[in-house]
Scaffold this motif. Structure first.
Motif, mmCIF file in Angstrom:
data_model
loop_
_atom_site.group_PDB
_atom_site.id
_atom_site.type_symbol
_atom_site.label_atom_id
_atom_site.label_comp_id
_atom_site.label_asym_id
_atom_site.label_seq_id
_atom_site.Cartn_x
_atom_site.Cartn_y
_atom_site.Cartn_z
ATOM 1 N N GLU A 110 -10.042 -10.043 7.121
ATOM 2 C CA GLU A 110 -8.529 -10.341 7.346
ATOM 3 C C GLU A 110 -7.619 -10.374 6.337
ATOM 4 O O GLU A 110 -6.861 -10.828 5.981
ATOM 5 C CB GLU A 110 -8.509 -12.042 7.809
ATOM 6 N N ILE A 111 -7.874 -9.047 5.880
ATOM 7 C CA ILE A 111 -6.817 -8.613 4.627
ATOM 8 C C ILE A 111 -5.873 -7.762 5.287
ATOM 9 O O ILE A 111 -6.279 -6.563 5.790
ATOM 10 C CB ILE A 111 -7.626 -7.968 3.571
ATOM 11 N N GLU A 112 -4.576 -8.127 5.059
ATOM 12 C CA GLU A 112 -3.649 -6.981 5.532
ATOM 13 C C GLU A 112 -2.943 -6.299 4.460
ATOM 14 O O GLU A 112 -2.648 -6.581 3.268
ATOM 15 C CB GLU A 112 -2.321 -8.028 6.132
ATOM 16 N N LYS A 113 -2.816 -4.807 4.636
ATOM 17 C CA LYS A 113 -2.162 -4.066 4.054
ATOM 18 C C LYS A 113 -0.776 -3.817 4.508
ATOM 19 O O LYS A 113 -0.505 -3.606 5.572
ATOM 20 C CB LYS A 113 -2.855 -2.571 4.130
ATOM 21 N N LYS A 114 0.302 -4.054 3.474
ATOM 22 C CA LYS A 114 1.759 -3.822 4.020
ATOM 23 C C LYS A 114 1.852 -2.133 3.654
ATOM 24 O O LYS A 114 1.704 -1.859 2.490
ATOM 25 C CB LYS A 114 2.523 -4.802 3.371
ATOM 26 N N ASN A 115 2.553 -1.451 4.549
ATOM 27 C CA ASN A 115 2.899 -0.199 4.357
ATOM 28 C C ASN A 115 4.193 -0.222 3.536
ATOM 29 O O ASN A 115 5.257 0.784 4.177
ATOM 30 C CB ASN A 115 2.857 0.683 5.537
ATOM 31 N N GLU A 116 4.405 -0.748 2.671
ATOM 32 C CA GLU A 116 5.661 -0.817 1.979
ATOM 33 C C GLU A 116 5.483 -0.381 0.371
ATOM 34 O O GLU A 116 4.344 -0.723 -0.186
ATOM 35 C CB GLU A 116 6.204 -2.282 1.604
ATOM 36 N N MET A 117 6.486 0.244 -0.305
ATOM 37 C CA MET A 117 6.240 1.008 -1.370
ATOM 38 C C MET A 117 6.851 -0.047 -2.505
ATOM 39 O O MET A 117 8.213 -0.511 -2.275
ATOM 40 C CB MET A 117 6.682 2.325 -1.747
ATOM 41 N N ALA A 118 6.280 -0.246 -3.442
ATOM 42 C CA ALA A 118 6.883 -1.156 -4.561
ATOM 43 C C ALA A 118 7.658 -0.167 -5.309
ATOM 44 O O ALA A 118 7.035 0.909 -5.923
ATOM 45 C CB ALA A 118 5.998 -2.163 -5.664
ATOM 46 N N ALA B 276 0.832 -1.168 -0.026
ATOM 47 C CA ALA B 276 0.017 -0.138 -0.130
ATOM 48 C C ALA B 276 0.842 1.334 0.012
ATOM 49 O O ALA B 276 0.518 2.268 -0.233
ATOM 50 C CB ALA B 276 -1.030 -0.164 1.189
ATOM 51 N N GLY B 277 2.345 1.050 0.179
ATOM 52 C CA GLY B 277 2.968 2.386 0.373
ATOM 53 C C GLY B 277 2.509 3.192 1.325
ATOM 54 O O GLY B 277 2.355 2.746 2.535
ATOM 55 N N ASN B 278 2.953 4.410 1.242
ATOM 56 C CA ASN B 278 2.945 5.675 2.402
ATOM 57 C C ASN B 278 1.207 5.815 2.591
ATOM 58 O O ASN B 278 0.689 6.761 1.883
ATOM 59 C CB ASN B 278 3.429 6.903 2.049
ATOM 60 N N GLU B 279 0.733 5.070 3.658
ATOM 61 C CA GLU B 279 -0.904 5.150 3.687
ATOM 62 C C GLU B 279 -1.281 6.665 3.965
ATOM 63 O O GLU B 279 -2.466 7.020 3.871
ATOM 64 C CB GLU B 279 -1.181 4.336 4.954
ATOM 65 N N LYS B 280 -0.479 7.387 4.526
ATOM 66 C CA LYS B 280 -1.015 8.739 4.946
ATOM 67 C C LYS B 280 -1.263 9.620 4.025
ATOM 68 O O LYS B 280 -2.210 10.561 3.923
ATOM 69 C CB LYS B 280 0.182 9.370 5.441
ATOM 70 N N VAL B 281 -0.844 9.305 2.769
ATOM 71 C CA VAL B 281 -1.140 10.066 1.594
ATOM 72 C C VAL B 281 -2.540 9.649 0.777
ATOM 73 O O VAL B 281 -2.381 8.834 -0.014
ATOM 74 C CB VAL B 281 0.123 10.091 0.625
#
Lengths: 287, 287
Positions: free
Chosen positions: B71-79, B31-36
Motif C-alpha cells: 500500500e505504497i503510493e507513487k505520485k506522478n509529480e515531479m519535484a 516519482a515524476g514522469n513514470e514513463k521514462v
C-alpha cells in the motif's frame, strides 16, 4: 590461478558470483560452513524489492536456485588464512590451497568475541584450523572451542594425533566422549601461556592444561584472515566501490559494515565484483 | 509535514519506500514522469539475485506489485525545487507543495547536458517548470525544450497565457501546431540574453526571439533541485550510509554514482531509508 576468490557464501558473496560469471571471470567461491546463517532463521522478509512476504529460508532457496541456474558452484570450504603475494593471493582452505588475482571478502558480520589471550598467542598455540596445524601437536594435549559441528570432525581428527583432546562445544550437541576426546560443557575464559607458548585454557569450570587451543568459529575474525586489512569500527574499511585498503581486495555485505540488510549486501556484492573486474581488466596479466 | 520525501520513482526510490513503510514513517514519493526509465527497456536481467532471466519491464512490474502489496503510493509529480528551511525541507512539485523533515533523493543518472547559457540565465528566463513560472510571461514569447511528452501539456498551458509558444521536442512525437504553438524540430544550442534577461534561444535552425526558455527534462540537474548539495564526479557525494553534505538529506541509486546497477540501487535505497529513520528518531520533533 583464478581471476577471483570469493570468501563467503551469503547474499553478498552470491551476488558477487553472479556478476563475475556474467563478466566471464574465473573464480572460486569458498562458502565455509553453509549451515550457519542468520538469514535462514528470519521468519518473514518484506524489504527485498521484488520478492514480498517471504521467509528467510525460502529467499535463500531462491538465491541458491539462481546460482544453480547459472552453473555457479559453492564450495563448502573455509578460507583460514590468505597471504598477499604481491600480484596474487594464496588462500589456505584447510586441505586445499588456491591462488587468485583478486579477493572478494563477504564473510558476514564480524564477531568481536576474541577471548583474553587469544590474539596474544595466535600462532603460539592458538589456531583456527585444526586440520592445518594439528600435526604440530603430536602426542600433546589440545583443546577445541567450537561454535558449530565442524569442530566435532576436527576433534576426531586430532584424537588420532594428540595424546588428549578437550572439546568445548559452544552450541547444543549430543557429541560424546570417544578415544581420548573429553567433552567439557564450559565457557572458555582466557588462553594462558608463558612467554611464547600456550600452557592452559581457563574455563568457567577451571583450568585445563593444554599445548594448543583451536577456535572453530562460524566467522573468522577478519584481521586473522588477511594481514593488513584496514578496519573501521570493527568492520572492513571500504570506499564506495567496495575497495579495501589492499589493492585487488574488495569487501561487501555485513563484514563491510552496517546496516545489516540483504539488499545492501546484494548491492555491494555486485559492486565489489564489478570493481574486481575493472581491476583485472586494467592489470597486467600475471605470468 | 511528512517524515520523509522520496524524490524519484526507480528501484532505489522504491526500496527506500519499502523500508520507510516498514519503519512506520510517513512519507511522500514524488516519482515524476513514470514513463521514462532505462530499466523498462532492458531485454534481460540476470544479476538481480533471486530473480533470474527476467526482462527489465517484468522486473519493474514485480517491483511495482511489491509496492502495491504494501500500500505504497507513487505520485506522478515531479519535484522542481526544494528549499532547505533549516529543520525541514519545502518541496515545490509544480501545482503542489510539500514539507518533509528528511529527503531521500533517487533521481537516477544525472545528465550533464546543460546547454550554454542555461545555468547563467536560470531564474532570469530559464526555468524547469512551466506550470510554476509560466504566469510571469503573460503575453510574451516563450520556448519549451522538452525531452518527453510532458512538455506538450506544458505547451498547451502556456499557449493560453503567452503570445507565442515555440516547442522543441527532443523525442519522437506527432505533436502539432495549435493555437499559437509552433513546433520546431531543431537542436537547442544556447540561451542568449542581455545582462539580466533571456532574449533568444539559438538553435540548429536559427535564433528564436523569446523572453523565457523552459527545459522539460527526464531528470533535473541535481544541483538545480537543492542548493548546496555537494557533488563528486557529477554525482551526489554520499558516505557509506548514503548521507549527503546536507544533514537530513540522503541520496541513493544512480544519482549517487557508479556502478549503475539495479541491485546497488536497491541496496542503497534501503540504506538511505534506514539512515533517514535513524536521523528522524534522534532528532527533536519539529513543532
Amino acid at each position: 590461478m583464478f581471476d577471483s576468490a570469493i570468501i563467503g557464501g551469503g547474499p553478498a558473496a552470491m551476488s558477487a558470483a553472479l556478476n563475475l560469471k556474467i563478466r566471464n571471470k574465473s573464480f572460486i567461491m569458498l562458502a565455509g560452513n553453509e549451515k550457519v546463517t542468520g538469514l535462514s532463521k528470519a521468519p518473514s522478509i518484506d524489504n527485498y524489492l521484488g520478492i514480498n512476504s517471504i521467509s528467510g529460508a525460502e529467499l535463500l532457496l531462491s538465491f541458491e536456485k539462481h546460482l544453480r541456474d547459472m552453473e555457479i558452484e559453492k564450495k563448502n570450504e573455509m578460507a583460514y588464512n590468505i597471504l598477499n603475494m604481491g600480484d596474487y593471493f594464496a588462500i589456505n582452505a584447510g586441505s586445499n590451497f588456491y591462488d587468485a588475482k583478486t579477493l572478494i571478502i563477504a564473510t558476514g558480520k564480524a564477531k568481536n568475541s576474541l577471548i583474553e589471550g587469544e590474539e596474544r598467542y595466535l600462532g603460539m598455540g592458538v589456531g583456527y584450523c585444526a586440520t592445518c596445524d594439528g600435526p604440530l601437536y603430536k602426542n600433546k594435549a589440545v583443546a577445541i572451542v567450537s561454535e558449530n559441528e565442524e569442530g566435532e570432525e576436527e576433534a576426531r581428527f586430532l584424537s588420532e594425533i594428540c595424546s588428549k583432546v578437550y572439546y568445548l562445544p559452544l552450541y547444543k550437541t549430543s557429541f560424546e566422549e570417544i578415544n581420548g576426546i573429553e567433552v567439557i560443557k564450559a565457557k572458555p575464559i582466557s588462553v594462558i601461556g608463558n612467554e611464547n607458548r600456550v600452557t592452559s585454557l581457563s574455563t568457567s569450570k577451571g583450568n585445563i592444561d593444554v599445548d594448543a587451543v583451536f577456535f572453530i568459529r562460524n566467522v573468522l575474525p577478519v584481521n586473522q584472515l588477511l594481514e593488513g586489512l584496514e578496519l573501521e569500527d570493527g568492520s572492513i574499511k571500504v570506499d564506495r566501490l567496495m575497495a579495501t585498503s589492499i589493492p585487488g581486495v574488495y569487501a561487501c555485505g555485513d563484514c563491510a559494515g552496517k546496516p545489516f540488510q540483504i539488499s545492501k549486501a546484494v548491492g555491494e556484492g555486485s559492486t565489489a565484483a564489478l570493481s574486481a573486474v575493472k581491476y583485472l581488466d586494467s592489470s597486467v596479466e600475471v605470468k
